[in-house]
Design a protein around this motif. Structure first.
Motif, PDB file in Angstrom:
ATOM      1  N   GLN A 130      -4.696  -7.129   1.287  1.00  6.01           N
ATOM      2  CA  GLN A 130      -4.773  -6.185   0.105  1.00  6.01           C
ATOM      3  C   GLN A 130      -3.535  -6.618  -0.766  1.00  6.01           C
ATOM      4  O   GLN A 130      -2.295  -6.918  -0.529  1.00  6.01           O
ATOM      5  N   HIS A 131      -3.839  -6.558  -2.046  1.00  9.57           N
ATOM      6  CA  HIS A 131      -2.995  -7.007  -3.146  1.00  9.57           C
ATOM      7  C   HIS A 131      -2.730  -5.664  -4.056  1.00  9.57           C
ATOM      8  O   HIS A 131      -3.759  -5.043  -4.427  1.00  9.57           O
ATOM      9  N   PHE A 132      -1.644  -5.211  -4.342  1.00  7.18           N
ATOM     10  CA  PHE A 132      -1.147  -4.187  -5.054  1.00  7.18           C
ATOM     11  C   PHE A 132      -0.901  -4.373  -6.518  1.00  7.18           C
ATOM     12  O   PHE A 132      -0.776  -5.310  -6.766  1.00  7.18           O
TER      13      PHE A 132
END
Length: 52
Positions: A23-25
Protein backbone atom coordinates in the motif's frame (compact mmCIF):
# COMPACT_ATOMS: atom_id res chain seq x y z
CA UNK A 1 -2.42 1.57 -23.04
CA UNK A 2 -0.41 -0.86 -25.13
CA UNK A 3 0.02 1.76 -27.87
CA UNK A 4 1.19 4.35 -25.33
CA UNK A 5 3.81 2.00 -23.89
CA UNK A 6 4.93 0.68 -27.31
CA UNK A 7 5.34 4.18 -28.75
CA UNK A 8 7.74 5.05 -25.93
CA UNK A 9 9.65 1.77 -25.89
CA UNK A 10 8.30 0.97 -22.43
CA UNK A 11 7.17 -2.33 -20.99
CA UNK A 12 4.68 -2.93 -18.20
CA UNK A 13 6.46 -4.09 -15.06
CA UNK A 14 6.21 -3.92 -11.32
CA UNK A 15 8.85 -1.56 -9.90
CA UNK A 16 11.72 -3.40 -8.26
CA UNK A 17 11.61 -3.41 -4.50
CA UNK A 18 7.86 -2.89 -4.53
CA UNK A 19 6.08 -5.83 -2.96
CA UNK A 20 2.96 -6.95 -4.73
CA UNK A 21 -0.01 -5.64 -2.82
CA UNK A 22 2.04 -3.04 -1.00
CA UNK A 23 0.00 0.00 0.00
CA UNK A 24 1.18 3.50 -0.87
CA UNK A 25 0.03 6.56 1.04
CA UNK A 26 -0.68 10.17 0.11
CA UNK A 27 2.80 11.74 0.00
CA UNK A 28 4.29 8.79 -1.89
CA UNK A 29 1.42 8.68 -4.39
CA UNK A 30 1.79 12.44 -4.90
CA UNK A 31 5.48 11.92 -5.79
CA UNK A 32 4.53 9.23 -8.33
CA UNK A 33 1.91 11.49 -9.90
CA UNK A 34 4.25 14.48 -10.05
CA UNK A 35 6.95 12.37 -11.71
CA UNK A 36 4.48 10.98 -14.25
CA UNK A 37 3.16 14.46 -15.08
CA UNK A 38 6.70 15.66 -15.65
CA UNK A 39 7.78 12.61 -17.69
CA UNK A 40 4.66 12.56 -19.86
CA UNK A 41 3.82 16.27 -20.10
CA UNK A 42 3.44 15.93 -23.88
CA UNK A 43 0.65 13.33 -23.64
CA UNK A 44 -2.88 14.74 -23.76
CA UNK A 45 -5.20 13.73 -20.95
CA UNK A 46 -7.64 10.95 -21.69
CA UNK A 47 -11.18 11.81 -20.58
CA UNK A 48 -12.71 9.29 -18.24
CA UNK A 49 -15.98 7.76 -19.40
CA UNK A 50 -19.06 8.58 -17.38
CA UNK A 51 -20.08 5.48 -15.45
CA UNK A 52 -23.10 6.74 -13.54
Amino acid sequence: MNGFLDSRGLAWSIPSGDGIGEQHFGPEVRQYLDAARSDFHDVPAVPRPCTM
